[in-house]
Design an enzyme around this catalytic site. Structure first.
Site, PDB file in Angstrom:
ATOM      1  N   HIS A  73      -9.865  -3.168  10.051  1.00 38.82           N
ATOM      2  CA  HIS A  73      -9.719  -3.178   8.593  1.00 38.82           C
ATOM      3  C   HIS A  73     -10.187  -4.506   7.971  1.00 38.82           C
ATOM      4  O   HIS A  73     -10.441  -4.561   6.765  1.00 38.82           O
ATOM      5  CB  HIS A  73      -8.257  -2.961   8.198  1.00 38.82           C
ATOM      6  N   GLN A 102       0.850  -1.187   0.000  1.00 36.39           N
ATOM      7  CA  GLN A 102       0.000   0.000   0.000  1.00 36.39           C
ATOM      8  C   GLN A 102       0.891   1.245   0.000  1.00 36.39           C
ATOM      9  O   GLN A 102       1.912   1.227   0.702  1.00 36.39           O
ATOM     10  CB  GLN A 102      -0.905   0.025   1.240  1.00 36.39           C
ATOM     11  N   HIS A 149      -7.158  -1.274  15.465  1.00 37.26           N
ATOM     12  CA  HIS A 149      -7.314  -0.585  14.184  1.00 37.26           C
ATOM     13  C   HIS A 149      -7.141  -1.566  13.024  1.00 37.26           C
ATOM     14  O   HIS A 149      -7.991  -1.655  12.139  1.00 37.26           O
ATOM     15  CB  HIS A 149      -6.295   0.558  14.091  1.00 37.26           C
ATOM     16  N   GLU A 150      -6.061  -2.324  13.047  1.00 39.31           N
ATOM     17  CA  GLU A 150      -5.799  -3.253  11.930  1.00 39.31           C
ATOM     18  C   GLU A 150      -6.856  -4.359  11.890  1.00 39.31           C
ATOM     19  O   GLU A 150      -7.268  -4.783  10.807  1.00 39.31           O
ATOM     20  CB  GLU A 150      -4.385  -3.830  12.010  1.00 39.31           C
ATOM     21  N   ASP A 162       1.611   8.382  -1.511  1.00 34.93           N
ATOM     22  CA  ASP A 162       2.462   8.461  -0.314  1.00 34.93           C
ATOM     23  C   ASP A 162       2.729   9.917   0.088  1.00 34.93           C
ATOM     24  O   ASP A 162       2.879  10.227   1.267  1.00 34.93           O
ATOM     25  CB  ASP A 162       3.814   7.763  -0.542  1.00 34.93           C
ATOM     26  N   GLU A 206     -10.016   4.379   5.974  1.00 37.97           N
ATOM     27  CA  GLU A 206      -9.405   4.767   7.251  1.00 37.97           C
ATOM     28  C   GLU A 206     -10.380   5.424   8.231  1.00 37.97           C
ATOM     29  O   GLU A 206     -10.306   5.177   9.427  1.00 37.97           O
ATOM     30  CB  GLU A 206      -8.177   5.652   7.014  1.00 37.97           C
ATOM     31  N   GLU A 226      -2.733  -3.704   7.506  1.00 39.71           N
ATOM     32  CA  GLU A 226      -3.789  -4.709   7.645  1.00 39.71           C
ATOM     33  C   GLU A 226      -3.710  -5.851   6.636  1.00 39.71           C
ATOM     34  O   GLU A 226      -4.722  -6.241   6.058  1.00 39.71           O
ATOM     35  CB  GLU A 226      -5.148  -3.997   7.537  1.00 39.71           C
ATOM     36  N   TYR A 257      -8.161   9.884   8.186  1.00 36.62           N
ATOM     37  CA  TYR A 257      -8.421   9.193   9.441  1.00 36.62           C
ATOM     38  C   TYR A 257      -9.351  10.004  10.338  1.00 36.62           C
ATOM     39  O   TYR A 257     -10.422   9.554  10.726  1.00 36.62           O
ATOM     40  CB  TYR A 257      -7.110   8.957  10.209  1.00 36.62           C
TER      41      TYR A 257
HETATM   42  N1  BES Z   1      -3.391   0.944   6.026  1.00 37.71           N
HETATM   43  C1  BES Z   1      -2.729   1.756   6.971  1.00 37.71           C
HETATM   44  C2  BES Z   1      -1.267   1.969   6.663  1.00 37.71           C
HETATM   45  C3  BES Z   1      -0.970   2.583   5.307  1.00 37.71           C
HETATM   46  C4  BES Z   1      -1.771   3.557   4.764  1.00 37.71           C
HETATM   47  C5  BES Z   1       0.134   2.175   4.610  1.00 37.71           C
HETATM   48  C6  BES Z   1      -1.480   4.092   3.518  1.00 37.71           C
HETATM   49  C7  BES Z   1       0.423   2.719   3.381  1.00 37.71           C
HETATM   50  C8  BES Z   1      -0.383   3.682   2.824  1.00 37.71           C
HETATM   51  C9  BES Z   1      -2.853   1.212   8.390  1.00 37.71           C
HETATM   52  O1  BES Z   1      -4.055   0.596   8.650  1.00 37.71           O
HETATM   53  C10 BES Z   1      -2.800   2.384   9.324  1.00 37.71           C
HETATM   54  O2  BES Z   1      -3.668   3.189   9.246  1.00 37.71           O
HETATM   55  N2  BES Z   1      -1.802   2.433  10.189  1.00 37.71           N
HETATM   56  C11 BES Z   1      -1.672   3.474  11.168  1.00 37.71           C
HETATM   57  C12 BES Z   1      -2.163   2.978  12.497  1.00 37.71           C
HETATM   58  C13 BES Z   1      -3.204   3.698  13.155  1.00 37.71           C
HETATM   59  C14 BES Z   1      -3.923   4.843  12.660  1.00 37.71           C
HETATM   60  C15 BES Z   1      -3.675   3.170  14.463  1.00 37.71           C
HETATM   61  C16 BES Z   1      -0.218   3.841  11.296  1.00 37.71           C
HETATM   62  O3  BES Z   1       0.607   3.237  10.627  1.00 37.71           O
HETATM   63  O4  BES Z   1       0.113   4.727  12.060  1.00 37.71           O
HETATM   64 ZN    ZN Z   2      -5.646   1.995   8.782  1.00 39.30          ZN
END
Ligand code: BES
Ligand code: ZN
Length: 643
Positions: free
Chosen positions: A329, A166, A325-326, A405, A348, A301, A413
């Protein structure tokens, strides 16, 4: 030579036929495909419906080589090609499985972020489904992977490899339709040195010694549930596991595995709580993998196998909300998926909403309220100070020509969460809104959707409250920049001691600090300490140096292990321009690579002239060992060109 000849012939044919196959070369500002600005693919013409990988993992050369066997389905008459995404892949040949005939293909110019369009000419057949095999090799620089030498791991026994697909890195691993609007099940057969344990985002269906080379093992996997490409994941290393529940193990290098089993012992309770809210868990297993410190995210996730950062190992389960959180998902994101990165808030925002519901069920509503309030503060700080109320503060941003990115932020979020929380309140509270959440998942599971489909379903579910919904300022919520149009009221009773202590530090003069003592924070949870620090950090003017030093003397924050506390504390010290803190800040960014921590610290080091040059020097010396995404984004934070 042959592929080249075929390639040229194809270019000529396409030119003759008026097909603009070279268009991928100059579309950076336009968005590549109407459905998804970050993908070359055209699933509306011909769609990937199944993937079978047959690859060898070479831990010396840092490449995968072998085959991607793709089943594709023509969506309309007259279609005679399939368009795929690829990035830095060496394509060797493409064949039609049923006839073993070579198929001609063309590889478009390489775009920096989006890679190359790979177009394969399909044979004319009676049916709509075709099986093609692409023989290829990944690049050692593939952006999906980080390859670590044994020396870079905790145990220093074996090399290590992990992926992060991702948002749009899968194309550097597999030639595929790298858009979340396309979902497909997959199988994989991966060969690796026998000392390496391999895992994927799928169910393991067995492993055996390679009969043709007994220094290698063959691992087999199957993911039966259709998934978007960004959920393909792989890890290989010297891994061990512990059972942590009836459907869960935690995996990591053996150095962390017991600590991880303790930290994530609440996993099964979180899963059952989520099932009550969202419906049955369809993925079979829910395992966790604790990665090496350079993993750039808090969690990812990947289905059947969530990836998490080792910075969650606080020793007191206080950072396990990332696991909640994960887990969430598994429904919002992995079952109901955003159709392209512009609608990322659907993934998100809903996931944060479910995560906080789990938190409320397990630890009480006041904690959910506190998290929501902290989320709002975080959003505000980012929207104003980092994103400057710019275009990425829109809930649905325009990502044509933009690297997802680069656009990544807290906005989808927390603005997403705020919208859902606001709607919940508006529509009569949890008793009314939770059934909507379940129905939404039921309605769109196994599909990929956009924000309008979500909104239409909301209106149809709450038919009797359409007049209430019509009062919502949808335009501003979806497309407005800046903070949300409505600020919900959160109950901050759990933060009262944090606020009081913060007020006291802010009101007391430097000459009067004797009234503070180590006891001030003795009864606070680590969550409350983190919030206390955050409140101090958000004070208009920085704390005086005398106060920061006194705080350290009494509360010993430099010795804390909890990564969230360390982040807030170091930011506070840097804001106060405390020179001694620079070394601690560098230590923090050098020993782990989670972007949530590394980027704000580097930005703070950059903002203060006293630490700017040291920060740049440190970054340049560490860059070769950093994860490529982290290195890329920190480079931008430090206003440096790419490597
Ligand atoms: N899916 C995301 C991580 C992600 C998003 C990777 C976009 C690459 C591109 C993951 O579920 C996430 O949101 N991780 C958060 C954790 C959180 C909000 C509790 C993080 O990495 O901080
Ligand atoms: Zn997430």
């Amino acid at each position: 030579m042959i592929p080249f000849l075929i390639k040229s012939a194809v270019s000529f044919l396409f030119l003759a036929a008026g097909i603009h196959y070279w268009r991928s070369g100059n579309m950076t500002k336009e968005g590549l495909s109407p459905n998804d600005p970050s993908s070359h693919s055209h699933p509306e013409d011909c769609r990937l419906v199944h993937l079978d990988l047959e690859l060898n993992a070479d831990f010396n050369k840092h490449i995968f080589s072998g085959f991607a066997h793709l089943t594709v389905e023509k969506q309309k008459d007259g279609v005679d090609t399939v368009v795929l995404d690829s990035k830095d892949l060496k394509i060797k040949n493409v064949t039609d499985q049923s006839t073993a005939q070579k198929l001609s293909y063309s590889l478009g110019d390489k775009l920096e972020v989006f890679g190359s369009r790979l177009e394969v000419r399909l044979p004319s057949t009676n049916g709509n489904k075709l099986n093609i095999s692409i023989e290829y090799e990944t690049s050692p620089e593939a952006s999906a992977f980080q390859w670590l030498t044994a020396d870079q791991t905790a145990g220093k026994r074996q090399p290590y490899l992990f992926s992060q697909c991702q948002a749009i890195h899968c194309r550097s691993f597999v030639p595929c339709q790298d858009t979340p609007s396309v979902k497909f099940p997959y199988t994989a057969t991966i060969t690796a040195p026998k000392e390496i344990t391999l895992l994927m985002s799928a169910i393991s269906t067995g492993s055996e010694t390679d009969s043709s080379d007994n220094s290698k093992s063959i691992y087999r996997f199957e993911q039966k549930v259709p998934i978007p490409s960004y959920l393909i994941a792989i890890v290989g290393g010297d891994l061990e596991s512990r059972d942590i529940g009836p459907r869960s193990k935690v995996w990591s290098e053996k150095e962390f595995v017991d600590a991880a089993a303790f930290e994530f012992s609440e996993t099964e309770t979180m899963l059952t709580t989520a099932e009550k809210l969202c419906g049955p868990y369809v993925w079979g297993r829910y395992d966790l993998l604790v990665l090496p410190p350079s993993f750039p995210y808090g969690g990812m996730e990947n289905p059947c196998l969530t990836f998490v950062t080792p910075t969650l190992l606080a020793g007191d389960k206080s950072l396990a909300d990332v696991v909640a959180h994960e887990i969430s998902h598994s429904w919002t994101g992995n079952l109901v998926t955003n159709k392209n990165p512009e609608h990322f808030w659907l993934n998100e925002g809903h996931t944060v909403f479910v995560e906080r519901k789990i938190q409320s069920r397990m630890f009480g509503e006041p904690l959910r309220q506190l998290s929501a309030a902290e989320g709002w503060n975080d959003l505000q700080q980012n929207v104003v100070d980092v994103l400057k109320n710019g275009p990425y503060t829109k809930l649905i941003p325009d990502l044509r020509g933009v690297d997802p990115d680069d656009a990544f932020s807290i906005v989808p979020y927390e603005k997403g969460f705020t919208l859902l929380y606001y709607l919940e309140t508006l529509l009569g509270g949890p008793d009314e809104f939770e059934p909507f959440l379940k129905a939404y998942i039921e309605k769109f599971k196994y599909k990929s959707i956009d924000s309008n489909q979500w909104k239409d379903f909301l209106f149809s579910f709450f038919q009797s409250k359409v007049d209430v919904l019509n009062k919502v300022d949808w335009d501003t919520w979806f497309s407005g920049v800046g903070m949300p149009p409505i600020k919900p009221e959160y109950d901050e009773s759990l933060a009262v001691p944090c606020q009081e202590l913060c007020d006291k530090w802010s009101a007391t003069s430097d000459s009067d600090l004797s009234q503070f003592s180590a006891n001030d924070i003795l009864k606070m949870t680590s969550n409350q300490i983190r919030i206390f620090l955050y409140k101090v950090l958000l004070l208009e003017s920085p704390l005086s140096l005398i106060k920061v030093k006194k705080m350290e003397e009494l509360y010993k924050f430099n010795d804390r292990k909890n990564s969230e506390i360390r982040l807030k504390w170091l930011l506070l010290c840097l804001k106060a321009h405390w020179e001694d803190s620079i070394q601690y800040a560098l230590k923090f960014v050098n020993e782990q690579g989670r972007m949530k921590f590394v980027r704000p610290i580097y930005r703070a080091l950059y903002a203060w002239e006293g630490s700017r040059d040291t920060a740049i020097k440190n970054f340049l010396s560490k860059r070769p060992e950093m994860h490529s995404t982290t290195a890329e984004l920190v480079g931008k934070d430090l206003h440096l060109g790419s490597s």
